[in-house]
Design a protein around this motif. Structure first.
Motif, mmCIF file in Angstrom:
data_model
loop_
_atom_site.group_PDB
_atom_site.id
_atom_site.type_symbol
_atom_site.label_atom_id
_atom_site.label_comp_id
_atom_site.label_asym_id
_atom_site.label_seq_id
_atom_site.Cartn_x
_atom_site.Cartn_y
_atom_site.Cartn_z
ATOM 1 N N ASP A 68 46.530 63.587 21.217
ATOM 2 C CA ASP A 68 47.496 62.129 21.147
ATOM 3 C C ASP A 68 47.760 62.023 22.808
ATOM 4 O O ASP A 68 48.734 62.692 23.541
ATOM 5 N N ASN A 69 48.115 60.594 23.380
ATOM 6 C CA ASN A 69 48.213 60.766 24.850
ATOM 7 C C ASN A 69 47.954 60.957 25.653
ATOM 8 O O ASN A 69 48.569 60.541 27.051
ATOM 9 N N TYR A 70 47.075 61.683 25.346
ATOM 10 C CA TYR A 70 46.281 62.146 26.561
ATOM 11 C C TYR A 70 44.744 60.973 26.969
ATOM 12 O O TYR A 70 44.785 60.474 25.997
ATOM 13 N N THR A 71 44.426 60.475 28.498
ATOM 14 C CA THR A 71 43.569 60.528 28.740
ATOM 15 C C THR A 71 42.014 60.882 28.372
ATOM 16 O O THR A 71 41.935 62.289 28.582
ATOM 17 N N LYS A 77 46.393 57.638 25.371
ATOM 18 C CA LYS A 77 46.540 56.547 26.111
ATOM 19 C C LYS A 77 45.179 55.919 26.988
ATOM 20 O O LYS A 77 45.734 54.499 27.176
#
Length: 284
Positions: free
Chosen positions: A130-133, A165
């Motif tokens: 979650d929420n990484y590029t 993200k």
């Protein structure tokens, strides 16, 4: 009557000359650095010319979709496709066949790789992302997009655009590695063969980028021949081509793929790829 015979003989001679001078062309999906692909496949063209007794030419393309288009339009009669691009191409040209695959392509896999700043340790368990590029390879890649997206969504229970993200497409596996190593993206999906070969050659700084997860196996790359080659190049041409591909034993040629050998393939081998592509909406 004599003139008719002369004209008929002349026409037969002309048609024979055209048939003998026909060039057999092939392409390959651009899954790595373009200059490396040209060097690799021009050697394959030389090998096939010797084995098939016809002129063989490698036609480079700029994208996966361009490889499929060239195949559909008969600009090439043979292609080194990934699992997905092969399924797509054969669907556009009925009667076309997967005839050979790398030994390793029977059980291919993808790696998820991460920048050293990402706090995820390598594990058999699927990582929390979650929420990484995140970057895939080409949009049409089996090992760099289709299968990784399938495994990510299956394990995390939601679409990739709700997990990351930012999602990108590097264009090929080599660029995926370099972009994650440089921190342009925090995590990426890559063909395991490209990664392993680059690491062996010292082309990856493993202090900056690491493998964090290895996928289950699936069928991938294959040689697909266009329907009608026996009509264009003579009876038995497809069988002769198949034998030439499976009989490729030159270590330098095989290492450039990299594959240990080529083995027979058939269209039904790629039904799992077709099912996955339908599941995630990449084909109808």
């Amino acid at each position: 009557m004599k003139l008719t015979h002369l004209l008929s003989a002349g026409l037969l001679s002309l048609f024979s000359t055209v048939a003998l001078s026909a060039t057999f062309t092939f392409t390959a999906i651009p899954d790595a650095d373009e200059s490396n692909l040209r060097t690799r496949f021009e050697k394959v063209a030389d090998y096939l010319s010797e084995q098939l007794d016809v002129e063989v030419k490698y036609v480079p393309v700029k994208s996966y979709s361009a490889a499929i288009t060239a195949f559909r339009n008969n600009q090439v009669q043979l292609a080194w496709f990934g699992g997905l691009s092969g399924v797509q191409a054969r669907g556009l040209v009925p009667g076309s066949e997967a005839i050979a695959q790398g030994f390793e392509d029977q059980s291919f896999k993808s790696y998820l790789i991460a920048h050293h700043s990402v706090d995820i340790m390598p594990s058999d368990h699927f990582p929390v992302l979650d929420n990484y590029t995140f970057t895939f390879g080409s949009k049409g890649s089996t090992s760099g997009r289709l299968m990784p997206q399938f495994f990510i969504e299956k394990n995390l229970g939601k679409p990739v655009d709700q997990i990351f993200k930012r999602v990108g497409f590097s264009g090929d596996h080599s660029r995926t590695i370099s972009q994650v190593e440089a921190g342009v993206y925090q995590v990426g999906a890559v063909n395991y063969k490209v990664w392993d070969t680059a690491v062996e050659k010292g082309e990856v700084d493993t202090s900056k980028v690491k493998v964090i997860w290895e996928s289950p196996t699936y069928p991938d790359y294959q040689w697909t021949v266009r329907s009608g080659v026996d009509s264009d190049f003579g009876a038995g041409f497809k069988d002769k081509l198949t034998k030439a591909l499976i009989g490729m034993t030159d270590k330098d040629l095989l290492a450039s793929f990299p594959r240990s050998s080529f083995v027979p393939a058939k269209n039904s081998d790629y039904e799992p790829i077709e099912r996955v592509a339908k599941t995630i909406g990449m084909i109808d």
